[in-house]
Every structure is written in structure tokens, then in C-alpha cells.
Design a protein around this motif. Structure first.
Motif, PDB file in Angstrom:
ATOM      1  N   TYR A  19     -64.963  -4.868  15.782  1.00  0.00           N
ATOM      2  CA  TYR A  19     -64.096  -4.656  16.931  1.00  0.00           C
ATOM      3  C   TYR A  19     -62.740  -4.160  16.452  1.00  0.00           C
ATOM      4  CZ  TYR A  19     -67.602  -7.619  19.143  1.00  0.00           C
ATOM      5  OH  TYR A  19     -68.782  -8.153  19.592  1.00  0.00           O
ATOM      6  N   TRP A  21     -59.823  -4.530  17.839  1.00  0.00           N
ATOM      7  CA  TRP A  21     -58.728  -5.507  17.941  1.00  0.00           C
ATOM      8  C   TRP A  21     -58.753  -6.498  16.787  1.00  0.00           C
ATOM      9  CZ3 TRP A  21     -59.461 -10.741  18.236  1.00  0.00           C
ATOM     10  CH2 TRP A  21     -60.729 -11.193  18.586  1.00  0.00           C
ATOM     11  N   PRO A 213     -59.868  -0.612  23.641  1.00  0.00           N
ATOM     12  CA  PRO A 213     -60.511  -1.624  24.492  1.00  0.00           C
ATOM     13  C   PRO A 213     -61.885  -1.208  24.987  1.00  0.00           C
ATOM     14  CG  PRO A 213     -58.210  -1.311  25.107  1.00  0.00           C
ATOM     15  CD  PRO A 213     -58.541  -0.227  24.155  1.00  0.00           C
ATOM     16  N   LYS A 214     -62.027   0.051  25.397  1.00  0.00           N
ATOM     17  CA  LYS A 214     -63.318   0.508  25.917  1.00  0.00           C
ATOM     18  C   LYS A 214     -64.386   0.467  24.838  1.00  0.00           C
ATOM     19  CE  LYS A 214     -61.541   3.412  29.659  1.00  0.00           C
ATOM     20  NZ  LYS A 214     -61.546   4.782  30.255  1.00  0.00           N
ATOM     21  N   ASN A 215     -64.017   0.862  23.631  1.00  0.00           N
ATOM     22  CA  ASN A 215     -64.993   0.838  22.542  1.00  0.00           C
ATOM     23  C   ASN A 215     -65.421  -0.596  22.230  1.00  0.00           C
ATOM     24  OD1 ASN A 215     -66.482   1.945  20.257  1.00  0.00           O
ATOM     25  ND2 ASN A 215     -64.871   1.064  18.991  1.00  0.00           N
ATOM     26  N   ASP A 216     -64.439  -1.537  22.203  1.00  0.00           N
ATOM     27  CA  ASP A 216     -64.769  -2.934  21.929  1.00  0.00           C
ATOM     28  C   ASP A 216     -65.668  -3.513  23.012  1.00  0.00           C
ATOM     29  OD1 ASP A 216     -63.252  -2.697  19.712  1.00  0.00           O
ATOM     30  OD2 ASP A 216     -61.519  -3.801  20.499  1.00  0.00           O
ATOM     31  N   SER A 217     -65.323  -3.239  24.276  1.00  0.00           N
ATOM     32  CA  SER A 217     -66.145  -3.771  25.365  1.00  0.00           C
ATOM     33  C   SER A 217     -67.534  -3.153  25.346  1.00  0.00           C
ATOM     34  CB  SER A 217     -65.457  -3.517  26.714  1.00  0.00           C
ATOM     35  OG  SER A 217     -65.318  -2.122  26.944  1.00  0.00           O
ATOM     36  N   SER A 218     -67.618  -1.877  24.966  1.00  0.00           N
ATOM     37  CA  SER A 218     -68.938  -1.238  24.878  1.00  0.00           C
ATOM     38  C   SER A 218     -69.794  -1.896  23.809  1.00  0.00           C
ATOM     39  CB  SER A 218     -68.771   0.257  24.581  1.00  0.00           C
ATOM     40  OG  SER A 218     -68.064   0.907  25.624  1.00  0.00           O
ATOM     41  N   GLN A 219     -69.174  -2.272  22.690  1.00  0.00           N
ATOM     42  CA  GLN A 219     -69.934  -2.935  21.630  1.00  0.00           C
ATOM     43  C   GLN A 219     -70.410  -4.314  22.068  1.00  0.00           C
ATOM     44  OE1 GLN A 219     -68.648  -2.796  17.576  1.00  0.00           O
ATOM     45  NE2 GLN A 219     -67.203  -1.131  17.963  1.00  0.00           N
ATOM     46  N   VAL A 220     -69.541  -5.025  22.827  1.00  0.00           N
ATOM     47  CA  VAL A 220     -69.963  -6.328  23.337  1.00  0.00           C
ATOM     48  C   VAL A 220     -71.153  -6.164  24.271  1.00  0.00           C
ATOM     49  CG1 VAL A 220     -69.276  -8.305  24.741  1.00  0.00           C
ATOM     50  CG2 VAL A 220     -67.679  -7.339  23.077  1.00  0.00           C
ATOM     51  N   ILE A 221     -71.056  -5.159  25.159  1.00  0.00           N
ATOM     52  CA  ILE A 221     -72.162  -4.907  26.100  1.00  0.00           C
ATOM     53  C   ILE A 221     -73.428  -4.542  25.344  1.00  0.00           C
ATOM     54  CG2 ILE A 221     -72.961  -3.361  27.930  1.00  0.00           C
ATOM     55  CD1 ILE A 221     -70.037  -3.169  28.836  1.00  0.00           C
TER      56      ILE A 221
END
Length: 441
Positions: A19, A21, A213-221
Motif C-alpha cells: 500500500y 500509504w 488512495p484509489k490504488n490502495d483501495s483497489s488493492q484492498v478490494i
């Protein structure tokens, strides 16, 4: 200029480096490490270039000031002694003059008395002359010493004391000048590290801007998506017949029926619907699933347990070492080499435990630095965000709800004003007149 680090390694958080962050936070910790190292360098330079020099100069100033004050006291004592001597001469002259007057009056009385013999009159005359001579001598002595005292007093107040004050003034001006030089040296020492500190801050800014943020959230998804398809529409059924729900091939009911047939298939994974809790198995070894404060306590408890195990192993090692020494001195009691395998095994165990303890200590250090950065944010945010309460240093508040692991404590100022404050910046103590109280630091 060299750069100091707080520890001999950089901080690493491998479990979440995918991630942005997390990578930014990890880079920030390293930059803060360099930042703190520069302040350590400032402290070292101040100690060698300023504090040591000022300490030496302070001793010199004390010695010089003591000497000047000693000279001043000595001059004052000398003037006071001269004044006392002058007063003594003055009183002696006054006494001699009175004795001479009395002797003259006595002579004149005898000289006028016809009944007194000539010898007594002559004796009184000689006594009067002697007293007048003594009064004249004491008068001359008093006049001479008065002139001497006036000269000494004039020299004291117009020469000696002004010179002493002038020396003290020069000494004080040098001291002030030296203080200014020390301040300039401090500024120069601080200025030398400003470029490095600027680079540290630029690095923090760059990694902060690199967060996606979008990349991190995409990885979580992508990591936690289930892959299930939503169920199909409900078909219309004739009145009186049971409702029948069409299901997709991957629906929950279909998966349940298919599970019975596919239990023998080992390669097929178990399907679950969203919002159904997954079996996560054992918790992470570093307790990263817990809230910050609970995690710190768990990590510290783990370190304490490991240290206890290390102590046990060391006790066993010491006991075996003593046993080996006894065998060496008394071969008939046993073979000294027989304990070597066990000693080697204990050494390996100690090494493994120390490595494990160091790993958890690194986690604690990361947590402390996390609290440092996390604590900076509430300082600027407290009293601004919804649900928080603005507070002042040293203010007395009352606890409504203790920290549950999220880093915030709910407090009350009065009957109408309450909110949350950061737990790491308050001190809690019992109040006999209330349920509880805290002082905001």
C-alpha cells in the motif's frame, strides 16, 4: 556533515508495503530518524563548541569577579580604619584641650590665693604649661592625620573605587560579548544542518504526495473480493403455488447444495457471500490486528516473556558451566566434554530468543514513532473536528468514558460541554469529589 541515526537500522513494515500509504509512513519514519539524528548532532556540537567553552569562561569570570570584590572590600576597610584613627585623634585632642583649660584655671586660682605657697603656685604653673604643650601636640597630630585622611578618602572615592568599577564593567562587557558569540555559534551550528533537515522535510512531502488512495483501495478490494455473482430476479408464480427463487450458479443456496457433491473435490475452494465472516485462523504474530494501545501492551508482554525465557536459559548455561568446571577439577566426577552439546544448544536457544526479542522491540519502536506522528495530528486537530473538545494546558476535566483502544478519551468540562481528547496527552488521576478527573498536558 555526518548524519546520526537513532538506531542502527531502518524501520520496515513488510506486511503492508504493497500500500502506498504504508510505504509513505515507512519512509517518513526513516526521514524522522535522520531528522532526529541532525538534532543529536546539534547537541554534540553545542556541547563541544559552546557549553565546554562557556563552562571554562564562567570559572574565569567567577575568579575575576571575586578578586575585584576583594579589592573593593579591602579599600573600604582601609578607609573605615583611617576614619576610626581620625576619630581617635580628634577625641584625644579634645580631651587634652579640656585638661589644659582645667590646669590653667587651677593655676590662676592658686596664683590669686595669698594663702598658697609660692612652691604650690609654681607647681601649678608648670602643670598648666605641660597640659598646654600636650594639647598643642595632639592638635598638630589631629591636623596632620585629618589632612592624611582627606587625601586617602579623596583617592578612595575618585581613584580606587572608580578603577574597580571600571574593571567590573569591562569584565561584564566581555561576558556579554562572549554570550553574543555563543549565540552566533549556536546559529551557525543550526544553520549547517538546515539543508539536511530541509531534505528530510522535502522527502516527507514527496512521499506524502506519492500516496494513491484509489490504488490502495483497489488493492484492498482485489485482496478481499469474494467473486460471487448477485442472485437472479424472482420469477412470477401462479397464485397458490410456492414462491420459487431463481439462483445463480454461485449463489448461497446453490453453493450449499453443491458443497455436498463437491466435498470430495480438494481443489475447489469454499465460497462465501459478502458480509459473512471469514475464518482468519490464528492472529498475526506482531498483534497488528489489535488497536494501538492494546498492541503495545501485547508486544511488551511478549518481550517480557521472551526475556524471562532468556534468563532461564542463561541460568541453565551458568549452572552447566559451573558443572563443567567441577568436572575439570575432579575428573572422577564426570567428563567435562559431556556438557558441551547442551551448552551449544543453550547458546543457540539464547541467540534465537534474543533475535525474537529484538524483532518485537523494533515493533514497539515503530509503535512509539507512530504515536509521535499520530500525536502531532490531534494537537492541530483537537477542538476543530466534530466530537472533540478544545482544551488548554493544565486544565482539569472529568472522565466520562475511558480509552477503548482507539487513542481517545471522552471528557466533560461542565454540564453542557463535553467531547474527546487524545489519550496520550492527558494524565488521569482520582478525585475524591468526582468519579474521575484528568489534567490535559
Amino acid at each position: 556533515m555526518k548524519s546520526h541515526r537513532l538506531m542502527s537500522h531502518t524501520y520496515d513494515v513488510p506486511s503492508c508495503h504493497r500500500y502506498t500509504w504504508c510505504r509513505a509512513f515507512h519512509s517518513t519514519l526513516n526521514e524522522l530518524n535522520d531528522y532526529a539524528g541532525q538534532h543529536e548532532l546539534i547537541a554534540e556540537n553545542m556541547m563541544s563548541q559552546i557549553i565546554a567553552e562557556l563552562t571554562r569562561y564562567t570559572q574565569e569570570i567567577k575568579t575575576e569577579r571575586k578578586a575585584h570584590f576583594h579589592d573593593g572590600r579591602k579599600a573600604q576597610q582601609q578607609v573605615e580604619a583611617s576614619w576610626k584613627q581620625l576619630e581617635a585623634c580628634k577625641r584625644k585632642n579634645q580631651r587634652d584641650c579640656k585638661e589644659a583649660d582645667r590646669a590653667q584655671q587651677y593655676f590662676e586660682k592658686l596664683d590669686a590665693d595669698i594663702n598658697v605657697t609660692k612652691a604650690d603656685v609654681e607647681k601649678a604653673r608648670q602643670q598648666a604649661q605641660m597640659r598646654h604643650q600636650m594639647a598643642s601636640d595632639s592638635k598638630n597630630e589631629y591636623s596632620s592625620y585629618l589632612q592624611k585622611f582627606n587625601q586617602e578618602q579623596n583617592e578612595h572615592y575618585y581613584t580606587i573605587i572608580p578603577n574597580i568599577f571600571q574593571k567590573i564593567q569591562v569584565m561584564e562587557e566581555k561576558r556579554i560579548e562572549r554570550m553574543g558569540e555563543s549565540l552566533k555559534t549556536f546559529a551557525e551550528v543550526d544553520r549547517q544542518i538546515l539543508p539536511i533537515i530541509g531534505k528530510c522535510l522535502d522527502g516527507i512531502t514527496q512521499v506524502a504526495e506519492s500516496i494513491e488512495p484509489k490504488n490502495d483501495s483497489s488493492q484492498v478490494i482485489e485482496s478481499y473480493k469474494s467473486g460471487f455473482e448477485p442472485p437472479g430476479d424472482v420469477e412470477f408464480e401462479d397464485y397458490g403455488q410456492a414462491m420459487k427463487r431463481t439462483v445463480s450458479e454461485t449463489s448461497l443456496s446453490n453453493s450449499r447444495s453443491d458443497n455436498k457433491a463437491d466435498r470430495s473435490s480438494k481443489g475447489k475452494s469454499k465460497t462465501l457471500w459478502p458480509f459473512i465472516k471469514k475464518n482468519k485462523g490464528s492472529n498475526p504474530e506482531d498483534f497488528s490486528h489489535l488497536p494501538p494501545e492494546q498492541r503495545r501492551k501485547k508486544l511488551q508482554a511478549k518481550i517480557d516473556d521472551i526475556n524471562k525465557d532468556i534468563q532461564k536459559e542463561m541460568d541453565q548455561r551458568d549452572a552447566l558451566t559451573k558443572m563443567k568446571e567441577v568436572y575439570i577439577k575432579n575428573p572422577q566426577m564426570g567428563d567435562p566434554n559431556s556438557v558441551d552439546p547442551r551448552l551449544a544448544e543453550i547458546a543457540q536457544n539464547i541467540e534465537k530468543l534474543q533475535a525474537e526479542a529484538q524483532k518485537f522491540e523494533v515493533c514497539v519502536c515503530i509503535y512509539i514513532l507512530y504515536l509521535f506522528i499520530y500525536g502531532l495530528i490531534p494537537i492541530f486537530c483537537v477542538g476543530v473536528n466534530e466530537g472533540t473538545i478544545s482544551v488548554a494546558e493544565g486544565e482539569l476535566l472529568y472522565v466520562i468514558e475511558e480509552d477503548k483502544g482507539d487513542g481517545w478519551t471522552r471528557v466533560r468540562r461542565n454540564e453542557e460541554e463535553e467531547g474527546y481528547v487524545p489519550t496520550s496527552y492527558v494524565e488521569v488521576f482520582l478525585d475524591s469529589n468526582a468519579k474521575g478527573a484528568i489534567t490535559y498536558i
